[in-house]
Design an enzyme around this catalytic site. Structure first.
Site, PDB file in Angstrom:
ATOM      1  N   SER B 162      29.383  43.384  44.994  1.00 21.35           N
ATOM      2  CA  SER B 162      29.667  44.405  45.995  1.00 21.35           C
ATOM      3  C   SER B 162      29.069  45.756  45.556  1.00 21.35           C
ATOM      4  O   SER B 162      27.870  45.831  45.315  1.00 21.35           O
ATOM      5  CB  SER B 162      31.182  44.488  46.195  1.00 21.35           C
ATOM      6  OG  SER B 162      31.483  45.145  47.382  1.00 21.35           O
ATOM      7  N   ASP B 328      30.892  35.602  53.806  1.00 22.16           N
ATOM      8  CA  ASP B 328      30.996  37.044  53.553  1.00 22.16           C
ATOM      9  C   ASP B 328      30.368  37.790  54.730  1.00 22.16           C
ATOM     10  O   ASP B 328      29.155  37.786  54.896  1.00 22.16           O
ATOM     11  CB  ASP B 328      30.272  37.375  52.246  1.00 22.16           C
ATOM     12  CG  ASP B 328      30.365  38.845  51.862  1.00 22.16           C
ATOM     13  OD1 ASP B 328      30.855  39.661  52.667  1.00 22.16           O
ATOM     14  OD2 ASP B 328      29.942  39.178  50.742  1.00 22.16           O
ATOM     15  N   HIS B 361      34.081  37.888  51.350  1.00 25.99           N
ATOM     16  CA  HIS B 361      33.483  38.793  50.366  1.00 25.99           C
ATOM     17  C   HIS B 361      34.170  38.677  49.004  1.00 25.99           C
ATOM     18  O   HIS B 361      33.531  38.788  47.967  1.00 25.99           O
ATOM     19  CB  HIS B 361      33.590  40.224  50.901  1.00 25.99           C
ATOM     20  CG  HIS B 361      32.937  41.245  50.037  1.00 25.99           C
ATOM     21  ND1 HIS B 361      31.591  41.206  49.728  1.00 25.99           N
ATOM     22  CD2 HIS B 361      33.431  42.340  49.403  1.00 25.99           C
ATOM     23  CE1 HIS B 361      31.297  42.246  48.946  1.00 25.99           C
ATOM     24  NE2 HIS B 361      32.391  42.940  48.737  1.00 25.99           N
TER      25      HIS B 361
END
Lengths: 224, 391
Positions: B162, B328, B361
């Site tokens: 991320s 995601d 995610h």
């Protein structure tokens, strides 16, 4: 002559493990022999990395790959090979012209959505492209369709018509014609019989189109 | 804002100094993207494993938005295991028997590295909103100071998910010679409009809380807990997938057999989100949340390089392994694929795997065997090329 040669060969110790080259699939062996050491190579549809691993370890090539299946990519990456998950139709466009010495597309062309564009891209991003595909003009294929009236199933075309990834099958003659049409030069070609043994026939002739189960072609961009 | 280098160290004493881990006080000011020089500043970091003699086995782990440096040991506030304790440790993928792991709290953070909750020495008050707006590149520049301090010329690997992945990309683009291998997981080369939009919702929730006090809640002795909790709840939804939410909660009710015809947390999913929100405020600073989300919003690696993403990686020798997850939708595979195409255009050495999972995610933080297998193989191959011990 061949007889006298056969004697010492038969004494070759059978217990000795086959060499890395001998362990390669027959058509990949033909392709591997066409690639010079230390070349930059992109293998499109590289599967579990059989060819790339051989080229990297035995010929010291800078080996890269593209593979559609997650299991294939993982098998490659876990061997330390540089492989991206992608396909020939979608993921080749970004490579700059002449990015690779050799681009390999083995047994994959017939599964692409736009083979013509793929071939043009191969010729753009590689100084040379090596393409192999099953010959739909092979006599067993023809016979199967002519006599049985059913879609042919052969060791190379081992899918039923309804679950086959092979959406753009062609004959060697079709392929040669397309190359001519889009200005791609056939630098070299090898035809393989159904045991994967190479034999030399002019791919432009009708006999190659009848007798070869698959063809391996070395392509370059034609002079402009 | 520029302070004399000979600052009295006792002034830098912080309330969180008894938390475990290392502190580096960087005296030479750091020029930030916003034009301000920040310094001196503190970097709080953790290390695991041992640096080898030629300092070639260091892996820098970059944490995500609400992460911190406690990768593999308990969080000092929540006591929860480290956020990547499944990944980092003896004989794990980031093997502390082989590698020297470093993770630093990002600039602007609230776990020991200088951020808006710290005292501005110029005023003697918390920085709050007078803290300069920082970027992902500023975070990376600060980390570079730490890596130099540790005497490491080239990191064996920089890895993160991320926002951590954004830092990985920034490292490879800004200090290509200092990065042997780069692993951005569930990340992107820019923050999308949708992601900026979600961040804006979170920030507005914080700023709408009366306890935020225009950012000066520390001085006022208050805490915008409700606003920060709502920000966390909204963000948490984006970290999961619809399928994962359904699998986990469905329409199940929380400790009751029927709905209550009111606005209690009737549904398990509500109760879960409320819990996520309320525990988050115990460990995170609201202004840090504003600053770090802003840094992510500003991140656009192509824009930093004349609008062309391949230019960010031109001439670099780092080996990349890009990883995305099928479910995601915050950092979708399409973003990773675009990154891979740019790396291809720059003739970079890149592997790319999209991992099939319904965990959204958050998958990069969870037990995901395919992720572990891919990383293990990639790192092993890199170790071989780098001349480090490998399988």
């Amino acid at each position: 002559m061949s007889r006298s040669l056969a004697v010492p060969l038969s004494y070759a110790p059978a217990v000795e493990a086959p060499s890395a080259r001998e362990r390669l699939r027959r058509d990949l062996r033909v392709i591997a022999d066409m690639i010079e050491p230390s070349a930059r190579v992109l293998d499109i549809g590289c599967g579990d990395g059989e060819l790339l691993a051989y080229l990297a370890s035995e010929k010291g090539v800078d080996a890269r790959g593209v593979e559609l299946s997650q299991s294939g990519v993982n098998a490659c990456v876990t061997q330390g090979l540089s492989v991206i998950q992608g396909d020939a139709d979608r993921d080749l466009g970004a490579y700059p012209a002449g990015a690779f010495d050799v681009v390999v597309l083995s047994q994959t062309l017939q599964a692409t959505r736009n083979p013509k564009l793929v071939l043009e891209t191969l010729a753009r991003i590689g100084r040379r492209a090596i393409v192999s595909f099953p010959n739909f003009g092979y006599w067993r294929v023809r016979l199967s369709l002519a006599l049985r009236g059913r879609m042919p199933i052969t060791p190379l075309l081992d899918h039923q018509w309804y679950d086959s990834p092979n959406i753009h099958l062609c004959t060697i003659s079709d392929f040669v014609a397309l190359c001519g049409e889009i200005g791609i030069r056939i630098e070299r070609s090898v035809t393989l019989d159904r045991f994967g043994r190479p034999f030399a026939l002019d791919p432009r002739g009708w006999l190659a189109n009848l007798l070869a189960e698959q063809g391996v072609f070395v392509l370059t961009k034609g002079s402009e | 804002m520029n302070l004399p280098a000979a600052i009295e160290p006792s002034l830098l004493k912080r309330p969180d100094e008894d938390w475990p881990g290392h502190r580096l006080v960087v005296r030479e000011p750091l020029p930030l993207d916003c034009g301000i020089d920040l310094g001196p500043f503190t970097i709080a970091y953790q290390t695991y494993g041992t640096l080898n003699a030629d300092r070639s086995n260091a892996i820098l782990i970059c944490h995500a938005l609400t992460g911190d440096q406690y990768v593999a040991d308990p969080h000092p506030i929540t006591r929860h295991p480290g956020w990547w304790s499944t990944m980092a440790g003896p004989r794990l993928v980031l093997d502390t028997d082989r590698y020297f792991l470093i993770c630093a709290n990002v600039l602007g953070g609230c776990m020991g590295t200088t951020g808006p909750k710290d005292i501005d020495l110029a005023t003697g008050k918390p920085w709050a909103l007078s803290f300069p707006v920082i970027t992902v590149r500023d975070m990376v520049r600060a980390q570079k100071r730490l890596v130099e301090h540790l005497g490491i010329e080239q990191l064996f690997c920089v890895i993160g998910g991320s926002m951590g992945g954004m830092q990985v990309l920034e490292w490879a683009a800004t200090y290509p010679d200092a990065v042997f291998a780069a692993v951005p997981v569930a990340s992107a080369a820019r923050h999308s409009a949708q992601n900026i939009a979600f961040h804006e919702v979170g920030r507005q929730a914080i700023m709408a809380d009366p306890d935020w006090c225009g950012g000066d809640y520390l001085e006022a002795g208050r805490k915008p807990a409700r606003g920060l909790a709502v920000a966390r709840m909204a963000a948490h939804i984006t970290y999961l997938s619809e399928a994962a939410l359904h699998r986990k909660f469905g329409r199940n009710l929380q400790d009751r057999n029927t709905v209550t015809w009111g606005f209690d947390a009737d549904f398990q999913v509500e109760s879960y989100l409320r819990h996520q929100g309320s525990t988050f405020v115990d460990r995170f600073d609201a202004n840090s949340y504003l600053y770090i989300t802003r840094a992510m919003d500003y991140f656009d690696l192509a824009a930093e390089h004349g609008g062309a993403l391949p230019a960010a990686f031109a001439g670099g020798k780092s080996r990349f392994c890009v990883i995305s997850f099928t479910s995601d939708w915050l950092f979708p595979t399409s973003e990773s694929r675009e990154l891979v195409h740019a790396l291809n255009a720059a003739a970079a050495n890149v592997s790319f795997v999209e991992i099939e999972t319904d965990k959204g995610h958050d998958a990069f933080l969870l037990h995901e065997p395919e992720l572990f297998a891919t990383l293990r193989g990639f790192l092993n191959g890199c170790a071989e090329h780098r001349g480090l011990p490998h399988d």
